[in-house]
Scaffold this motif. Structure first.
Motif, mmCIF file in Angstrom:
data_model
loop_
_atom_site.group_PDB
_atom_site.id
_atom_site.type_symbol
_atom_site.label_atom_id
_atom_site.label_comp_id
_atom_site.label_asym_id
_atom_site.label_seq_id
_atom_site.Cartn_x
_atom_site.Cartn_y
_atom_site.Cartn_z
ATOM 1 N N GLU A 5 0.828 -1.200 0.000
ATOM 2 C CA GLU A 5 0.000 0.000 0.000
ATOM 3 C C GLU A 5 0.865 1.255 0.000
ATOM 4 O O GLU A 5 0.582 2.228 -0.703
ATOM 5 C CB GLU A 5 -0.896 -0.015 1.239
ATOM 6 N N GLN A 8 2.394 1.804 -3.404
ATOM 7 C CA GLN A 8 1.395 2.321 -4.352
ATOM 8 C C GLN A 8 1.187 3.815 -4.166
ATOM 9 O O GLN A 8 1.055 4.567 -5.126
ATOM 10 C CB GLN A 8 0.075 1.569 -4.160
ATOM 11 N N LYS A 9 1.169 4.228 -2.901
ATOM 12 C CA LYS A 9 0.987 5.659 -2.632
ATOM 13 C C LYS A 9 2.176 6.468 -3.132
ATOM 14 O O LYS A 9 2.020 7.567 -3.662
ATOM 15 C CB LYS A 9 0.792 5.890 -1.128
ATOM 16 N N GLN A 11 4.129 5.590 -5.625
ATOM 17 C CA GLN A 11 4.046 5.576 -7.084
ATOM 18 C C GLN A 11 3.034 6.605 -7.570
ATOM 19 O O GLN A 11 3.244 7.288 -8.572
ATOM 20 C CB GLN A 11 3.644 4.172 -7.572
ATOM 21 N N ARG A 12 1.932 6.713 -6.816
ATOM 22 C CA ARG A 12 0.910 7.709 -7.139
ATOM 23 C C ARG A 12 1.490 9.112 -7.061
ATOM 24 O O ARG A 12 1.198 9.970 -7.890
ATOM 25 C CB ARG A 12 -0.254 7.559 -6.154
ATOM 26 N N ARG A 13 2.369 9.339 -6.057
ATOM 27 C CA ARG A 13 2.999 10.649 -5.891
ATOM 28 C C ARG A 13 3.868 10.997 -7.085
ATOM 29 O O ARG A 13 3.865 12.132 -7.570
ATOM 30 C CB ARG A 13 3.833 10.637 -4.595
ATOM 31 N N GLN A 15 3.485 9.964 -10.132
ATOM 32 C CA GLN A 15 2.611 10.270 -11.255
ATOM 33 C C GLN A 15 2.027 11.669 -11.146
ATOM 34 O O GLN A 15 1.885 12.391 -12.133
ATOM 35 C CB GLN A 15 1.489 9.227 -11.312
ATOM 36 N N LEU A 16 1.682 12.058 -9.901
ATOM 37 C CA LEU A 16 1.140 13.397 -9.692
ATOM 38 C C LEU A 16 2.170 14.471 -10.006
ATOM 39 O O LEU A 16 1.839 15.531 -10.536
ATOM 40 C CB LEU A 16 0.665 13.546 -8.243
ATOM 41 N N ASP A 25 -0.292 17.626 -2.164
ATOM 42 C CA ASP A 25 -0.445 16.179 -2.284
ATOM 43 C C ASP A 25 0.773 15.444 -1.741
ATOM 44 O O ASP A 25 0.674 14.307 -1.288
ATOM 45 C CB ASP A 25 -0.660 15.785 -3.759
ATOM 46 N N ALA A 29 0.865 12.395 0.905
ATOM 47 C CA ALA A 29 1.513 11.112 0.635
ATOM 48 C C ALA A 29 2.473 10.741 1.757
ATOM 49 O O ALA A 29 2.546 9.585 2.175
ATOM 50 C CB ALA A 29 2.263 11.178 -0.697
#
Length: 237
Positions: A5, A8-9, A11-13, A15-16, A25, A29
């Protein structure tokens, strides 16, 4: 599951960041990463997130937890970085720094600072000493490097220290003359220095004065040796 988890967070950062997302954001994160509480599994994060971002997050968390390892300060030239002080003043500060660096490790730690303040006749509490270091501790290592030591006198001369600051007490009680106006916090300290003489010409003049002094001392030594030889030959004849 927690480490997946967290990854994933992160990785999301990433992308943002690529899509130009707002800075807020990132804080979200980081908070999410801290909430996961999976510190032991940090090594697996780099598999799915950028290694650089992961390292920065780990470093920041270590600093917040007080477990960060000190980073060596980059080599600097005090004569060019602290141009408001003369070469003689900086040399005096260096001598004072070395005097109290009893561990000879290039730092003044809490206990060495305690001894310094006692020698200066202004003992501080444990909390007071920690606050003194914190005021100029740029690398969060809990001790004073020579550059941070110079910052004490820089801030004192610029009037950037509170009147009840332990650092201002240190600057006032030391035998280093950083200008009476400067220690009192005069706002025109740096302007007066600039008007009196440019930094470049002053620096060159001080170097020349040191060279002339060395030449004079060498000449005196030559004269003393010649006089001794002459005296010795008079007795041997």
């Amino acid at each position: 599951m927690a480490s997946q988890e967290l990854a994933q967070k992160l990785q999301r950062r990433l992308q943002l960041e690529e899509s130009g997302a707002a800075v807020e954001d990132e804080a979200e994160a980081v908070k999410g990463a801290a909430a996961a509480g999976d510190v032991e599994d940090r090594s697996c994060l780099t598999a799915s997130a950028g290694a650089e971002l992961s390292a920065k997050l780990c470093r920041r968390q270590d600093i917040n937890e007080g477990a960060a390892q000190p980073r060596r300060a980059a080599v600097f030239n005090p004569y060019t970085e602290f141009k408001e002080f003369s070469r003689r003043q900086i040399k005096d500060m260096e001598r004072m720094f070395r005097l109290y660096d009893s561990g000879r490790d290039g730092y003044i730690d809490l206990m060495e600072l305690k001894l310094m303040m006692e020698k200066l006749g202004a003992p501080q509490t444990h909390l007071g000493l920690k606050n003194m270091i914190k005021e100029v501790d740029e690398d969060f290592d809990g001790k004073l490097s020579f550059r941070e030591f110079l910052l004490i006198f820089h801030k004192a001369a610029a009037g950037e220290l509170e009147e009840d600051s332990g650092l201002l007490t240190l600057a006032k009680l030391s035998e280093i003359d950083v200008s009476i106006e400067g220690v009192k916090g005069a706002k025109n300290f740096f302007e007066a220095k600039a008007q009196a003489l440019s930094s470049a010409s002053k620096f060159e003049a001080e170097i020349k004065a040191e060279q002339d002094e060395r030449k004079r001392e060498e000449e005196e030594r030559k004269h003393r040796r010649a006089a001794f030889r002459e005296l010795k030959s008079a007795f041997t004849q």
